[in-house]
Write a protein that holds these residues in place. Structure first.
Motif, PDB file in Angstrom:
ATOM      1  N   PHE A 224      37.325  31.715  27.832  1.00 30.90           N
ATOM      2  CA  PHE A 224      36.848  32.519  29.472  1.00 30.90           C
ATOM      3  C   PHE A 224      35.356  31.964  29.467  1.00 30.90           C
ATOM      4  CE2 PHE A 224      40.102  35.404  28.958  1.00 30.90           C
ATOM      5  CZ  PHE A 224      41.269  34.926  30.024  1.00 30.90           C
ATOM      6  N   ASN A 225      35.566  31.683  30.243  1.00 29.08           N
ATOM      7  CA  ASN A 225      34.041  30.872  30.872  1.00 29.08           C
ATOM      8  C   ASN A 225      32.980  32.130  31.189  1.00 29.08           C
ATOM      9  OD1 ASN A 225      31.767  30.131  31.696  1.00 29.08           O
ATOM     10  ND2 ASN A 225      31.760  27.953  32.800  1.00 29.08           N
ATOM     11  N   GLN A 226      32.000  32.339  30.661  1.00 28.46           N
ATOM     12  CA  GLN A 226      32.173  33.936  31.061  1.00 28.46           C
ATOM     13  C   GLN A 226      30.615  33.595  32.299  1.00 28.46           C
ATOM     14  OE1 GLN A 226      32.615  37.239  30.883  1.00 28.46           O
ATOM     15  NE2 GLN A 226      34.651  36.381  29.645  1.00 28.46           N
ATOM     16  N   GLN A 227      30.025  32.937  32.199  1.00 28.54           N
ATOM     17  CA  GLN A 227      29.206  31.969  33.377  1.00 28.54           C
ATOM     18  C   GLN A 227      29.671  31.977  34.790  1.00 28.54           C
ATOM     19  OE1 GLN A 227      26.921  28.631  31.699  1.00 28.54           O
ATOM     20  NE2 GLN A 227      25.704  29.313  34.008  1.00 28.54           N
ATOM     21  N   ALA A 228      30.997  31.405  34.923  1.00 31.52           N
ATOM     22  CA  ALA A 228      31.683  31.555  35.711  1.00 31.52           C
ATOM     23  C   ALA A 228      32.628  32.831  36.030  1.00 31.52           C
ATOM     24  CB  ALA A 228      32.420  30.510  35.751  1.00 31.52           C
ATOM     25  N   LEU A 229      32.629  33.450  35.676  1.00 37.50           N
ATOM     26  CA  LEU A 229      32.930  34.892  35.704  1.00 37.50           C
ATOM     27  C   LEU A 229      32.194  36.102  35.724  1.00 37.50           C
ATOM     28  CD1 LEU A 229      36.243  34.568  33.004  1.00 37.50           C
ATOM     29  CD2 LEU A 229      35.841  34.114  35.724  1.00 37.50           C
ATOM     30  N   ALA A 230      31.183  36.659  35.126  1.00 37.67           N
ATOM     31  CA  ALA A 230      30.450  37.472  34.585  1.00 37.67           C
ATOM     32  C   ALA A 230      29.829  37.838  37.036  1.00 37.67           C
ATOM     33  CB  ALA A 230      28.846  37.692  34.327  1.00 37.67           C
ATOM     34  N   GLY A 231      30.112  39.011  37.308  1.00 38.99           N
ATOM     35  CA  GLY A 231      29.419  38.966  38.303  1.00 38.99           C
ATOM     36  C   GLY A 231      29.990  38.527  39.928  1.00 38.99           C
TER      37      GLY A 231
ATOM     38  N   MET B 187      54.459  32.845  35.736  1.00 41.12           N
ATOM     39  CA  MET B 187      53.985  32.155  37.471  1.00 41.12           C
ATOM     40  C   MET B 187      53.787  33.015  38.034  1.00 41.12           C
ATOM     41  SD  MET B 187      54.638  27.995  36.267  1.00 41.12           S
ATOM     42  CE  MET B 187      56.242  28.275  36.524  1.00 41.12           C
ATOM     43  N   ALA B 188      54.993  33.658  38.573  1.00 45.56           N
ATOM     44  CA  ALA B 188      55.397  34.096  39.800  1.00 45.56           C
ATOM     45  C   ALA B 188      54.400  35.641  39.725  1.00 45.56           C
ATOM     46  CB  ALA B 188      56.779  33.934  40.807  1.00 45.56           C
ATOM     47  N   TRP B 189      54.531  36.073  38.663  1.00 43.09           N
ATOM     48  CA  TRP B 189      54.486  37.609  38.696  1.00 43.09           C
ATOM     49  C   TRP B 189      52.624  37.794  38.710  1.00 43.09           C
ATOM     50  CZ3 TRP B 189      51.453  39.341  34.418  1.00 43.09           C
ATOM     51  CH2 TRP B 189      51.630  40.597  34.428  1.00 43.09           C
ATOM     52  N   PHE B 190      52.128  36.402  37.989  1.00 45.15           N
ATOM     53  CA  PHE B 190      51.318  36.466  37.895  1.00 45.15           C
ATOM     54  C   PHE B 190      49.958  36.213  38.825  1.00 45.15           C
ATOM     55  CE2 PHE B 190      46.704  34.866  36.446  1.00 45.15           C
ATOM     56  CZ  PHE B 190      46.014  35.594  36.420  1.00 45.15           C
ATOM     57  N   ILE B 191      50.853  35.249  39.595  1.00 38.52           N
ATOM     58  CA  ILE B 191      50.538  34.722  41.003  1.00 38.52           C
ATOM     59  C   ILE B 191      49.883  35.751  42.071  1.00 38.52           C
ATOM     60  CG2 ILE B 191      51.002  33.462  43.144  1.00 38.52           C
ATOM     61  CD1 ILE B 191      51.686  31.083  41.143  1.00 38.52           C
ATOM     62  N   GLU B 192      50.809  36.430  41.602  1.00 36.84           N
ATOM     63  CA  GLU B 192      51.336  37.718  42.803  1.00 36.84           C
ATOM     64  C   GLU B 192      50.146  39.240  42.562  1.00 36.84           C
ATOM     65  OE1 GLU B 192      55.168  40.861  45.084  1.00 36.84           O
ATOM     66  OE2 GLU B 192      55.290  39.904  42.722  1.00 36.84           O
ATOM     67  N   LEU B 193      50.376  38.849  41.393  1.00 35.96           N
ATOM     68  CA  LEU B 193      49.029  39.790  40.543  1.00 35.96           C
ATOM     69  C   LEU B 193      47.836  39.871  40.805  1.00 35.96           C
ATOM     70  CD1 LEU B 193      49.679  42.119  38.644  1.00 35.96           C
ATOM     71  CD2 LEU B 193      48.875  40.799  36.836  1.00 35.96           C
ATOM     72  N   ILE B 194      47.547  38.331  40.745  1.00 42.76           N
ATOM     73  CA  ILE B 194      45.877  38.403  41.666  1.00 42.76           C
ATOM     74  C   ILE B 194      46.214  38.113  42.682  1.00 42.76           C
ATOM     75  CG2 ILE B 194      44.980  36.016  39.634  1.00 42.76           C
ATOM     76  CD1 ILE B 194      46.367  34.262  40.437  1.00 42.76           C
ATOM     77  N   ASP B 195      46.808  37.887  43.716  1.00 35.55           N
ATOM     78  CA  ASP B 195      47.201  37.775  45.401  1.00 35.55           C
ATOM     79  C   ASP B 195      46.820  39.274  45.473  1.00 35.55           C
ATOM     80  OD1 ASP B 195      47.372  37.242  47.823  1.00 35.55           O
ATOM     81  OD2 ASP B 195      49.246  37.311  47.495  1.00 35.55           O
ATOM     82  N   LYS B 196      47.658  40.885  44.314  1.00 32.38           N
ATOM     83  CA  LYS B 196      47.672  41.414  45.259  1.00 32.38           C
ATOM     84  C   LYS B 196      46.177  42.389  45.053  1.00 32.38           C
ATOM     85  CE  LYS B 196      51.185  41.439  48.091  1.00 32.38           C
ATOM     86  NZ  LYS B 196      52.272  41.950  47.538  1.00 32.38           N
ATOM     87  N   CYS B 197      45.626  42.076  44.428  1.00 32.94           N
ATOM     88  CA  CYS B 197      44.908  42.967  42.693  1.00 32.94           C
ATOM     89  C   CYS B 197      43.160  42.892  44.044  1.00 32.94           C
ATOM     90  CB  CYS B 197      43.999  42.189  41.988  1.00 32.94           C
ATOM     91  SG  CYS B 197      43.940  40.876  42.020  1.00 32.94           S
ATOM     92  N   ASP B 198      42.745  43.641  43.876  1.00 33.04           N
ATOM     93  CA  ASP B 198      40.848  43.737  44.793  1.00 33.04           C
ATOM     94  C   ASP B 198      40.621  42.925  43.247  1.00 33.04           C
ATOM     95  OD1 ASP B 198      41.535  44.936  46.949  1.00 33.04           O
ATOM     96  OD2 ASP B 198      41.302  47.573  45.942  1.00 33.04           O
ATOM     97  N   ASP B 199      40.137  43.323  42.180  1.00 31.63           N
ATOM     98  CA  ASP B 199      39.373  43.085  41.839  1.00 31.63           C
ATOM     99  C   ASP B 199      39.916  42.657  39.958  1.00 31.63           C
ATOM    100  OD1 ASP B 199      37.348  41.209  40.350  1.00 31.63           O
ATOM    101  OD2 ASP B 199      35.952  42.983  41.368  1.00 31.63           O
ATOM    102  N   PHE B 200      39.965  42.105  39.271  1.00 35.50           N
ATOM    103  CA  PHE B 200      40.208  42.023  37.476  1.00 35.50           C
ATOM    104  C   PHE B 200      39.118  41.200  36.578  1.00 35.50           C
ATOM    105  CE2 PHE B 200      40.824  37.658  38.987  1.00 35.50           C
ATOM    106  CZ  PHE B 200      40.572  36.825  37.829  1.00 35.50           C
ATOM    107  N   LEU B 201      39.002  41.467  34.916  1.00 39.62           N
ATOM    108  CA  LEU B 201      38.414  41.374  34.426  1.00 39.62           C
ATOM    109  C   LEU B 201      38.830  39.968  33.358  1.00 39.62           C
ATOM    110  CD1 LEU B 201      37.062  44.002  33.338  1.00 39.62           C
ATOM    111  CD2 LEU B 201      35.064  42.106  34.998  1.00 39.62           C
ATOM    112  N   ALA B 202      38.102  38.936  32.908  1.00 39.64           N
ATOM    113  CA  ALA B 202      38.721  38.660  31.874  1.00 39.64           C
ATOM    114  C   ALA B 202      37.557  38.353  30.753  1.00 39.64           C
ATOM    115  CB  ALA B 202      38.714  36.506  31.874  1.00 39.64           C
ATOM    116  N   VAL B 203      38.488  39.267  29.556  1.00 42.15           N
ATOM    117  CA  VAL B 203      37.246  39.298  28.611  1.00 42.15           C
ATOM    118  C   VAL B 203      37.540  38.245  27.205  1.00 42.15           C
ATOM    119  CG1 VAL B 203      36.805  42.331  29.053  1.00 42.15           C
ATOM    120  CG2 VAL B 203      39.254  41.415  28.014  1.00 42.15           C
ATOM    121  N   ASN B 204      36.726  38.122  26.702  1.00 44.97           N
ATOM    122  CA  ASN B 204      37.038  37.366  25.441  1.00 44.97           C
ATOM    123  C   ASN B 204      37.579  37.878  23.995  1.00 44.97           C
ATOM    124  OD1 ASN B 204      36.572  34.095  26.295  1.00 44.97           O
ATOM    125  ND2 ASN B 204      34.141  34.524  27.008  1.00 44.97           N
TER     126      ASN B 204
END
Length: 331
Positions: A141-148, A194-211
């Protein structure tokens, strides 16, 4: 006095995986984080999988088996398994895969403790090509594009770096979030993530992607859902792709362009796989796919940009052949 650690529930659908299920479950119960439970959902296995699962439950009280009489697919098994979970956090594993080390859950819970407002965390995985005994890490994951960043900035960062993490087994999720938003897997289709994850990101307030490369995704085993392709599976994948595209093409929300950008990537894969068919069937499929060619204008994903360039240079039909060759070489 030190508080009790939150419980993490891991749901594992099981169907005719006698060669792999023990390694899969062993990688869970050997975790240094002890407050876990494993829900093995026996999906009407006809081999020795259930005997192995029963032995594992006898060896460790944290392992439970629930039975499904008729195999209604992995989506049903995952949805059914959720009913039996008692943990505050949910994870999924496919029963022919495994976790790479013993600190997966402890590291993820440590990250959650410092980021309590996020609804889920997604992590990296390694592909294991069993026949060739080759391990290959997926892109970082591109942490520069994700952090903060805000949620939508993070989504754009994942799309533009080609690392949009659809698979449910690369996540740890708050159970309350899943239950409160009634998030489940669509039954009877391939590409259910696919549909499951789209719903996940649609409904969430925030998430993290960690390397962190925690998960080993087994390929070339002959039994994995991803190990082969047939007409029924193609039709199922094409159907869910069409459903999602139709749902979002007129839905003017902040998520729209990102979902369509990901579906452009899935569409590119379908283009390549369509060459597996012959004669009139191939002509019919290409005609249907050509109706959705406009989706390629959503080219945030660098791979979609390459497909657009290929089509402009080689034409549509030759590009399909070249994409098919590329997919076979990768797999």
């Amino acid at each position: 006095m030190k508080g009790i650690s939150p419980k993490v529930s891991i749901i594992v659908p099981v169907y005719n995986v006698e060669e792999y299920v023990e390694q899969s479950v062993s990688s869970i119960i050997s975790q240094t984080y002890e407050n876990i439970e494993v829900i093995l959902v026996n999906n009407a296995s006809t081999d020795k999988s259930i005997d192995i699962c029963s032995r594992l439950t006898a060896d460790d009280s944290r392992v439970k088996v629930v039975e499904i009489e008729n195999n209604n697919g992995v989506s049903h098994a995952r949805n059914y398994g959720l009913r039996f979970t008692t943990g505050e956090y949910i994870m999924y594993m496919d029963s022919d895969d495994y976790w790479i080390n013993e600190n997966v859950v402890s590291k993820l819970m440590e990250i959650f403790s410092s980021n309590c407002k996020v609804d889920f965390i997604t992590f990296n995985y390694t592909k294991y090509f069993q026949k060739d005994h080759i391990f290959k890490n997926e892109l970082l994951f591109n942490q520069q594009a994700l952090a903060g960043r805000t949620k939508y900035e993070k989504i754009e960062g994942l799309i533009t770096s080609g690392t949009f993490p659809m698979s449910c087994w690369s996540k740890i999720i708050k159970k309350d979030f899943i239950v409160n938003h009634n998030i489940s897997f669509i039954l009877g289709t391939a590409g259910e993530d696919m549909a499951w994850f789209i719903e996940l990101i649609d409904k969430c307030d925030d998430f993290l992607a960690v390397n962190e490369f925690f998960y080993c995704y087994r390929r070339q085993n002959g039994k994995s859902l991803s190990s082969g392709f047939n007409e029924s599976r193609f039709n199922s994948l094409f159907n869910i792709t069409q459903v999602i595209i139709e749902q979002f093409k007129t839905q003017e929300t902040p998520l729209q362009k990102y979902v369509l950008a990901y579906m452009a990537y899935e569409y590119s894969i379908l283009l390549g796989i369509s060459h597996n068919f012959t004669g009139k069937k191939r002509i019919e499929i290409l005609k249907e796919l050509n109706n959705y060619r406009w989706i390629l204008k959503y080219d945030l994903n660098p791979k979609v940009k390459k497909v657009n360039k290929l089509i402009s240079l080689a034409g549509f039909n030759l590009s399909v052949i070249l994409l098919n060759y590329h997919i076979k070489r990768l797999n």
